[in-house]
Scaffold this motif. Structure first.
Motif, PDB file in Angstrom:
ATOM      1  N   ALA A  91      25.658  87.678  40.994  1.00 47.38           N
ATOM      2  CA  ALA A  91      26.596  86.858  41.763  1.00 47.38           C
ATOM      3  C   ALA A  91      27.478  87.729  42.644  1.00 47.38           C
ATOM      4  O   ALA A  91      27.595  87.510  43.855  1.00 47.38           O
ATOM      5  N   ASN A  92      28.094  88.741  42.070  1.00 41.50           N
ATOM      6  CA  ASN A  92      28.987  89.613  42.831  1.00 41.50           C
ATOM      7  C   ASN A  92      28.256  90.363  43.942  1.00 41.50           C
ATOM      8  O   ASN A  92      28.820  90.617  45.006  1.00 41.50           O
ATOM      9  N   TYR A  93      27.009  90.722  43.691  1.00 40.06           N
ATOM     10  CA  TYR A  93      26.230  91.453  44.697  1.00 40.06           C
ATOM     11  C   TYR A  93      26.025  90.621  45.952  1.00 40.06           C
ATOM     12  O   TYR A  93      25.854  91.152  47.050  1.00 40.06           O
ATOM     13  N   ARG A 115      29.708  76.835  52.194  1.00 36.77           N
ATOM     14  CA  ARG A 115      31.031  77.288  52.643  1.00 36.77           C
ATOM     15  C   ARG A 115      30.913  78.359  53.723  1.00 36.77           C
ATOM     16  O   ARG A 115      31.695  78.391  54.677  1.00 36.77           O
ATOM     17  N   GLN A 116      29.940  79.234  53.594  1.00 38.63           N
ATOM     18  CA  GLN A 116      29.753  80.287  54.596  1.00 38.63           C
ATOM     19  C   GLN A 116      29.228  79.742  55.922  1.00 38.63           C
ATOM     20  O   GLN A 116      29.346  80.394  56.967  1.00 38.63           O
ATOM     21  N   ALA A 117      28.661  78.536  55.888  1.00 35.39           N
ATOM     22  CA  ALA A 117      28.130  77.931  57.121  1.00 35.39           C
ATOM     23  C   ALA A 117      29.215  77.674  58.163  1.00 35.39           C
ATOM     24  O   ALA A 117      28.916  77.417  59.331  1.00 35.39           O
ATOM     25  N   ASP A 118      30.462  77.764  57.784  1.00 30.52           N
ATOM     26  CA  ASP A 118      31.560  77.592  58.737  1.00 30.52           C
ATOM     27  C   ASP A 118      31.738  78.814  59.633  1.00 30.52           C
ATOM     28  O   ASP A 118      32.501  78.759  60.615  1.00 30.52           O
ATOM     29  N   TYR A 119      31.049  79.911  59.313  1.00 24.85           N
ATOM     30  CA  TYR A 119      31.294  81.165  60.027  1.00 24.85           C
ATOM     31  C   TYR A 119      30.059  81.642  60.789  1.00 24.85           C
ATOM     32  O   TYR A 119      28.922  81.419  60.349  1.00 24.85           O
ATOM     33  N   ALA A 120      30.292  82.316  61.892  1.00 25.94           N
ATOM     34  CA  ALA A 120      29.210  82.963  62.631  1.00 25.94           C
ATOM     35  C   ALA A 120      28.740  84.195  61.849  1.00 25.94           C
ATOM     36  O   ALA A 120      29.414  84.666  60.925  1.00 25.94           O
ATOM     37  N   PHE A 121      27.609  84.727  62.219  1.00 23.09           N
ATOM     38  CA  PHE A 121      26.975  85.818  61.471  1.00 23.09           C
ATOM     39  C   PHE A 121      27.908  87.006  61.286  1.00 23.09           C
ATOM     40  O   PHE A 121      28.050  87.538  60.186  1.00 23.09           O
ATOM     41  N   ASP A 122      28.567  87.427  62.331  1.00 25.55           N
ATOM     42  CA  ASP A 122      29.428  88.615  62.267  1.00 25.55           C
ATOM     43  C   ASP A 122      30.689  88.397  61.438  1.00 25.55           C
ATOM     44  O   ASP A 122      31.340  89.367  61.040  1.00 25.55           O
ATOM     45  N   ASP A 123      31.048  87.132  61.187  1.00 23.11           N
ATOM     46  CA  ASP A 123      32.262  86.821  60.438  1.00 23.11           C
ATOM     47  C   ASP A 123      31.985  86.470  58.979  1.00 23.11           C
ATOM     48  O   ASP A 123      32.905  86.101  58.240  1.00 23.11           O
ATOM     49  N   LEU A 124      30.743  86.585  58.567  1.00 14.84           N
ATOM     50  CA  LEU A 124      30.375  86.219  57.200  1.00 14.84           C
ATOM     51  C   LEU A 124      30.960  87.190  56.184  1.00 14.84           C
ATOM     52  O   LEU A 124      31.284  88.349  56.507  1.00 14.84           O
ATOM     53  N   PRO A 148      30.900  90.032  53.766  1.00 12.65           N
ATOM     54  CA  PRO A 148      29.999  91.191  53.868  1.00 12.65           C
ATOM     55  C   PRO A 148      28.840  91.159  52.873  1.00 12.65           C
ATOM     56  O   PRO A 148      27.713  91.522  53.213  1.00 12.65           O
ATOM     57  N   ALA A 149      29.121  90.721  51.645  1.00 10.28           N
ATOM     58  CA  ALA A 149      28.050  90.678  50.646  1.00 10.28           C
ATOM     59  C   ALA A 149      26.998  89.644  51.018  1.00 10.28           C
ATOM     60  O   ALA A 149      25.789  89.882  50.882  1.00 10.28           O
ATOM     61  N   PHE A 150      27.441  88.480  51.507  1.00 10.54           N
ATOM     62  CA  PHE A 150      26.486  87.445  51.897  1.00 10.54           C
ATOM     63  C   PHE A 150      25.714  87.875  53.147  1.00 10.54           C
ATOM     64  O   PHE A 150      24.517  87.602  53.267  1.00 10.54           O
ATOM     65  N   GLN A 151      26.396  88.536  54.060  1.00 11.39           N
ATOM     66  CA  GLN A 151      25.707  89.056  55.245  1.00 11.39           C
ATOM     67  C   GLN A 151      24.632  90.063  54.824  1.00 11.39           C
ATOM     68  O   GLN A 151      23.529  90.099  55.379  1.00 11.39           O
ATOM     69  N   GLY A 152      24.947  90.867  53.806  1.00 11.99           N
ATOM     70  CA  GLY A 152      23.963  91.798  53.270  1.00 11.99           C
ATOM     71  C   GLY A 152      22.759  91.076  52.690  1.00 11.99           C
ATOM     72  O   GLY A 152      21.616  91.526  52.825  1.00 11.99           O
ATOM     73  N   PHE A 153      23.009  89.954  52.020  1.00 11.62           N
ATOM     74  CA  PHE A 153      21.906  89.133  51.502  1.00 11.62           C
ATOM     75  C   PHE A 153      20.979  88.695  52.630  1.00 11.62           C
ATOM     76  O   PHE A 153      19.749  88.815  52.531  1.00 11.62           O
ATOM     77  N   LEU A 154      21.551  88.175  53.723  1.00 11.19           N
ATOM     78  CA  LEU A 154      20.741  87.716  54.848  1.00 11.19           C
ATOM     79  C   LEU A 154      19.944  88.865  55.452  1.00 11.19           C
ATOM     80  O   LEU A 154      18.756  88.716  55.785  1.00 11.19           O
TER      81      LEU A 154
END
Length: 810
Positions: free
Chosen positions: A415-417, A508-517, A519-525
């Motif tokens: 989860a934390n990752y 919840r993250q869908a409210d943000y553009a890619f660069d504003d995600l 960091p951990a979720f952006q890493g997942f993508l």
């Protein structure tokens, strides 16, 4: 001019091939035989010629479409292989199973057959909308509706049973299988227009083999004479001539008993015409009960059929319609690249340790396509599988004790990752398992997350898929024992809670553009190859509102491929949360050998209970090892070891308590070394570090051979030594050997009572020196681990409560 002459002229003019001409003529003759009773010879000939031409034209279009799909799939697969940072072999492996080297960002996609199969199967089961749930087994597998489930078959044959549950299941089945067939065709699968997708047929070679060929032929001939079945001629693609029916049925008996028949439960689709086409439900039920799935098998067969469909759709969509040939070509390219890239011993060792060698890829392919599950000999498979089932029922009864702390920590790490609050996952788990079970299932069904429990209950827990073999008597004993321990409820609940929290986090993250995600979720993508543009396409999907929260609606994503990739990625990360073997590990644990062969069963028995540590190594340990930079590697590894050591410590203390011992002194260096080993999944091996035997009573050689063969070797050795006069047959020896083969003997909630009231009493009755034997055991535990007993060996009742203060040296 006859159609035969026309076809001959077309072949001579090189407008069609001889194979196409032969197929057209066979189809024409089969259709003509079907139409002849209603028409005169000339009319039947003309009508069948036109129909054959239409069918051949449609088939030609399908072949062209399939060829195009195949070319695209091959090009995409080769592109991924060439872009993988670790070479073509790792790139090919990433098409089959989760890429443990995580090169998805470089390749542009990380979807693979193993995860996509589960995703598609979830989609199919989700379309059933829970309609098969009333027919699942209950009371830990001890009870199941084996009668009214047949009403599903009656409804599918057009009978009105008045059973609303069966009506819903039949309607869901029809909708789901139609979707599956259409999706397979879109992926390039060429299917016979004459195939009947109403219900899967499963002709069990064991059941059929119990009856003589003459009885089988008589039964099927009786159904044929009564008009209950049609017998088809595969060569002519139509109904068989009356004179040929008996021979076709006799050949079917031989094919089934020799294991050559194609069963609908083992594969999702078939472009071969079924030999038997049932015309009514009663005939289908009679024959399936006697020669097929039996009284209680329809529910599992339907689930298995959907699972087979999901697996084949996933394979088609990733490797194209001619996937066997494509894989063979790609594997040869991978072997050539591996020979050049990995010439040194160090390079070969590195790729073997990460399980990314060409041989490992072949094993994974055989596993993910189901080949390793194909039985070569029912007798050998029955002996080997039955032995492993009994060992599972006898030795895994306390698996829940290790799972509770271990899974809690791995779920928190996963989860934390990815940026998910671990406390939210555990809070949802507690809520779902206590006050919100029905609500949780409803929400999970809406977002394609409910199918896990359906699959597990129908086919045995996936987590122990290599331990619980089949649904025979021993398979049911093992499956029921595991369910009684609560491990299935815990595992299913944690999987669902983790995935639902991830799903809500995406919303919840869908409210943000890619660069504003985050960091951990952006890493997942990035790990799974999603670009900023693709995230934009995903995040515009309207969320679902349920249970007072927002959830991402994966079914609402406009681009099906993006939706599939996202769901497959979620499944991959969930496998870090709840450790379970994937196709890579299953292939390794079988050494690529099929079930029902002597060596295949020997290897499976030797590797029984060893898939968890291997999976842990290929997930969390590998992820720590591939972090960028030495500091990140050290940080990730230290965090992993620290948390899992704590989990191992909790497990050790809980296992002591259920065994009647006081907690261990946590101030001991030995305790924390043992906890570190247990935390990595090496529980039995941890015992060997501190004593000459495992807690199952086996030595190192027996442990290496596996629990089943090890127990046999141990018992045989004791008997031989006793016969030679070198060893006394003691009550302790007999009790240990009985316990090793007694289902339920290690269930955590009854283990201590079973040990003291049953096995200790057996030892007491046989061993004249039992008091000294028990005393020696108590002294050894005190010496090795500093533990006393709150329920002493040989005593019918506990003498005191556990000394909790011993854990802190008091």
């Amino acid at each position: 001019m006859s159609i035969a002459n026309c076809l001959t002229k077309l072949v001579a003019a090189q407008r069609i091939t001889q194979k196409q001409a032969d197929d057209a003529l066979a189809l024409h003759e089969g259709l003509q035989q079907r139409l002849y009773p209603a028409m005169g010879p000339a009319s039947a000939d003309a009508a069948s010629a036109l129909e054959a031409a239409r069918v051949m034209m449609e088939a030609a279009k399908e072949r062209k479409y399939a060829a195009a799909k195949q070319a695209i799939a091959y090009a995409q697969a080769l592109d991924r292989m060439e872009k993988h940072p670790s070479g073509k072999t790792a790139g090919l492996h990433s098409l089959l199973v989760r890429d443990n080297l995580e090169g998805g960002e470089a390749m542009g996609s990380a979807i693979h057959i193993d995860g996509h199969s589960e995703n598609v199967t979830k989609r199919l089961l989700g379309m059933m909308d829970g309609a098969l749930k009333p027919y699942a087994s209950r009371l830990a597998g001890l009870r199941q509706d084996t009668e009214s489930v047949w009403n599903i078959a009656r409804e599918l044959f057009g009978d009105d049973t008045g059973d609303q549950a069966a009506k819903a299941a039949a309607a869901g089945w029809k909708k789901t299988t139609e979707y599956a067939v259409e999706r397979a065709k879109r992926a390039g699968k060429v299917l016979s227009v004459l195939e009947d997708w109403r219900l899967p047929q499963y002709w069990d070679n064991k059941r059929v083999g119990q009856f003589s060929q003459s009885e089988f032929v008589n039964d099927l001939m009786s159904e044929f004479e009564a008009g209950n079945i049609k017998v088809m001629d595969k060569q002519g693609q139509g109904e068989a001539p009356r004179a040929a029916v008996g021979g076709i049925i006799a050949n079917a008996y031989k094919d089934i008993t020799l294991g050559k028949a194609s069963n609908g439960a083992s594969g999702g689709f078939s472009n071969q015409l079924r030999v038997f086409r049932f015309q009514n439900a009663d005939s289908y039920i009679r024959m399936m009960r006697k020669y097929g799935i039996g009284d209680g098998g329809l529910h599992g067969t339907l689930i298995g059929h959907l699972s087979g469909m999901g697996r084949e759709i996933a394979t088609l969509e990733i490797l194209g319609p001619n996937y066997e040939s494509t894989f063979g070509k790609l594997l040869e390219l991978a072997r050539q690249d591996d020979a050049v890239r990995n010439r040194s011993l160090l390079a070969k060792a590195k790729r073997s340790l990460s399980m990314n060698s060409p041989a490992a890829v072949q094993r994974t392919w055989d596993s993910v396509t189901g080949k390793l599950g194909a039985v070569q000999s029912d007798l050998i498979a029955g002996i080997g599988g039955g032995m492993r089932n009994i060992q599972t029922a006898a030795r895994l009864g306390s698996a829940t004790i290790a799972a509770l702390p271990g899974d809690s920590f791995t779920a928190s790490l996963a989860a934390n990752y990815n940026g998910i609050p671990a406390t939210a996952v555990l809070a949802r788990l507690v809520k779902d398992l206590t006050v919100n079970r029905e609500g949780a299932e409803e929400v999970a069904r809406m977002v394609n997350l409910t199918a896990e429990s359906i699959i597990d209950h129908a086919l045995g827990s996936k987590r122990f898929a290599d331990e619980v073999v089949g649904q025979g008597l021993t398979g049911r004993v093992a499956d029921t024992t595991m369910r009684l321990t609560g491990i299935n409820v815990w595992t299913e609940g944690l999987k669902r809670a983790w995935a639902m929290e991830f799903n809500g986090f995406i919303a919840r993250q869908a409210d943000y553009a890619f660069d504003d995600l985050d960091p951990a979720f952006q890493g997942f993508l990035r790990r799974y190859g999603f670009s900023a543009d693709q995230w934009e396409a995903i995040r515009v999907t309207p969320p679902l509102e349920a249970d007072g929260a927002r959830f991402f609606d994966v079914n609402g994503v406009a681009d099906q491929q993006l939706a599939d990739r996202l769901m497959s990625a979620i499944i991959d990360e969930r496998k870090f949360a709840v450790i379970e073997p994937d196709a890579r590990i299953r292939g390794a644990m079988s050494a690529g050998l099929q079930r029902g062969t002597f060596m295949g069963e020997l290897v499976r028995s030797a590797t029984q209970f060893k898939s968890f540590p291997m999976t842990f190594m290929m997930t969390h340990m590998m992820r720590s090892a591939i972090q960028d930079g030495m500091w990140n590697k050290v940080f990730a590894g230290t965090k992993l070891v620290g948390l899992m050591t704590i989990a191992g410590a909790v497990t050790a203390q809980m296992q002591s308590l259920i065994a009647g011992r006081d907690p261990q002194d946590m101030g001991s260096q030995k305790f924390w070394m043992q906890a570190a080993i247990r935390g990595g999944g090496f529980g039995m091996l941890g015992d060997l570090v501190y004593s000459s035997t495992t807690r199952g009573g086996d030595g190192l050689a027996a442990y290496a051979m596996g629990p089943g063969p090890g127990a046999i070797i141990s018992a045989t050795g004791d008997l031989m030594q006793a016969a030679a006069g070198n060893k006394e047959v003691s009550g302790k020896m007999l009790a240990q050997h009985l316990k090793a083969w007694t289902p339920g003997s290690s269930m955590w909630f009854a283990k201590i009572a079973t040990d003291r009231i049953l096995f200790d009493q057996i030892q007491t009755m046989i061993d004249p020196d039992y008091r000294n034997t028990f005393a020696r055991y108590e002294r050894r535990m005190k010496k090795d681990f500093g533990q006393g007993f709150w329920w002493r060996p040989g005593e019918a009742l506990p003498t005191r409560g556990p000394d909790v203060g011993n854990a802190v040296g008091q």
